[in-house]
Design a protein around this motif. Structure first.
Motif, PDB file in Angstrom:
ATOM      1  N   LEU A  54       0.802  -1.221   0.000  1.00  0.00           N
ATOM      2  CA  LEU A  54       0.000   0.000   0.000  1.00  0.00           C
ATOM      3  C   LEU A  54       0.835   1.271   0.000  1.00  0.00           C
ATOM      4  O   LEU A  54       0.286   2.366  -0.130  1.00  0.00           O
ATOM      5  N   LYS A 101      -9.591   7.217   5.208  1.00  0.00           N
ATOM      6  CA  LYS A 101      -9.344   6.665   3.870  1.00  0.00           C
ATOM      7  C   LYS A 101      -8.244   5.612   3.910  1.00  0.00           C
ATOM      8  O   LYS A 101      -8.358   4.550   3.289  1.00  0.00           O
ATOM      9  N   THR A 102      -7.192   5.905   4.656  1.00  0.00           N
ATOM     10  CA  THR A 102      -6.094   4.944   4.776  1.00  0.00           C
ATOM     11  C   THR A 102      -6.545   3.693   5.508  1.00  0.00           C
ATOM     12  O   THR A 102      -6.206   2.567   5.135  1.00  0.00           O
ATOM     13  N   ARG A 131      -9.493   2.399   5.554  1.00  0.00           N
ATOM     14  CA  ARG A 131     -10.301   1.571   4.648  1.00  0.00           C
ATOM     15  C   ARG A 131      -9.418   0.793   3.684  1.00  0.00           C
ATOM     16  O   ARG A 131      -9.704  -0.376   3.379  1.00  0.00           O
ATOM     17  N   ARG A 132      -8.349   1.429   3.190  1.00  0.00           N
ATOM     18  CA  ARG A 132      -7.437   0.733   2.269  1.00  0.00           C
ATOM     19  C   ARG A 132      -6.766  -0.453   2.958  1.00  0.00           C
ATOM     20  O   ARG A 132      -6.637  -1.540   2.381  1.00  0.00           O
ATOM     21  N   LYS A 147      -9.329  -3.293   3.538  1.00  0.00           N
ATOM     22  CA  LYS A 147      -9.616  -4.033   2.309  1.00  0.00           C
ATOM     23  C   LYS A 147      -8.461  -4.976   1.972  1.00  0.00           C
ATOM     24  O   LYS A 147      -8.681  -6.124   1.586  1.00  0.00           O
TER      25      LYS A 147
END
Length: 351
Positions: free
Chosen positions: A18, A38-39, A41-42, A45
């Motif tokens: 990532l 946002k990070t 969520r990345r 996932k």
């Protein structure tokens, strides 16, 4: 479970993938703050994609069950809160209720669920997207969808009402009473329960060789304002329907309101059939004929599924609940009324 530290090879591999620091990945795994949404969520996932399917947070699992709804109204959500709370308490658990505000706060709600780390999650007429499901799965949090909005996969757990049969029963009740000009206020077009009910209505008419004209179907949304406007539209027509099928009891209440504003009395000048059998259907004047939805049993099964999943037991992952028509006093039997009028005319002629 031990905390995942930045030196862990798996943590390092995900961090490199990532383009972020290993400490950031470690914070997400261990449920610590200090990571941008946002990070986070990345990372979640990526963890889900890697099959990280055991609990990621090292904190103790909360002895609660989370009930997620879009909004709270007399549309079954209050009944589900009542009964889910009852069955959770019987199991030594507490119930937490989360409203997504018609999905506008769905992401924020999911974040809160993860932070609270409940024993399991029940959704009712609400949805958690696939990414959210992956996040819950990664943390080992079971999810049961009650009356799911969308289609469910074989891997999911669901409790669904037989909405098609319920719709068929509701329409057949009116047909058996002699009604042929029937209006319908349907539920949301994007919700499978509403579409199944409408399909059941149509099937009952088709069984006697009749059809449901498109201009007799008004789009509702399970909420009062739109249901009221749809009822006004049907009742203001030159050839108004003799009966209206409501997508839920909350809509039926507003059909009563629209009818009385026009000098029509439900149960006499207009027949109404609802769906759900929730308060205040049995207390209306006249009491509402409606299709019962067994919220008590559905809540008990949902809580049971979560407990079984946590204990690794084998159980039925998808359940379809039966419906039944509750006949009260909001339906006029036109066949009987016509016969009585005919008998009266015969008696008058004889005199």
């Amino acid at each position: 479970m031990a905390r995942q530290e930045p030196g862990n090879p798996r943590v390092g591999a995900i961090a490199e993938q990532l383009g972020i620091s290993a400490s950031t990945v470690s914070k997400v795994i261990n449920g610590r703050p200090g990571v941008a949404a946002k990070t986070r969520r990345r990372v979640e996932k990526a963890l889900a994609d890697e099959g990280y399917a055991h609990p990621l947070v090292s904190t103790k699992i909360a002895q609660t069950i989370e009930l997620v709804v879009d909004y709270i109204a007399n549309n079954g959500t209050i009944e589900m809160i009542r009964y889910a709370s009852k069955w959770a308490l019987d199991a030594g658990l507490a119930l937490t209720v989360t409203q997504t505000d018609h999905q506008r706060r769905a992401e924020e709600c999911l974040r809160g669920i993860i932070d609270r780390n409940p024993l399991g999650v029940i959704t009712q007429m609400s949805s958690i997207d696939q990414e959210g499901k992956n996040v819950l799965k990664a943390r080992g949090i079971p999810l049961v969808a009650v009356d799911p909005v969308d289609l469910v996969s074989d891997e999911d757990m669901s409790i669904t009402l037989d909405n098609w049969t319920g719709g068929y029963q509701a329409a057949k009740c009116l047909l058996d009473a002699g009604h042929r000009c029937i209006g319908v206020i349907a539920g949301p077009a994007n919700v499978q329960s509403a579409q199944a009910r409408l399909a059941g209505y149509r099937a009952a008419l088709a069984a006697i060789g009749a059809t449901l004209p498109s201009n007799m179907v008004q789009q509702g949304d399970y909420l009062p304002d739109r249901g009221y406007q749809a009822a006004c539209d049907l009742l203001d027509r030159d050839h108004r329907p003799s009966a209206i099928l409501a997508c839920n009891d909350l809509t039926a209440v507003n059909i009563y309101r629209a009818a009385r504003e026009r000098g029509l009395e439900p149960g006499q000048d207009l027949s109404v059939v609802g769906f759900d059998n929730v308060y205040p259907s049995s207390y209306l004047m006249p009491a509402l004929t409606t299709v019962d939805q067994p919220f008590d049993l559905m809540a008990r099964m949902a809580v049971g599924m979560i407990l079984d999943a946590r204990q690794g037991k084998e159980f039925q992952r998808h359940v379809v609940m039966p419906t039944r028509l509750v006949s009260r006093h909001s339906v006029v039997n036109l066949t009987r009324a016509r016969r009585l009028r005919s008998e009266d005319r015969v008696q008058e002629s004889a005199q």
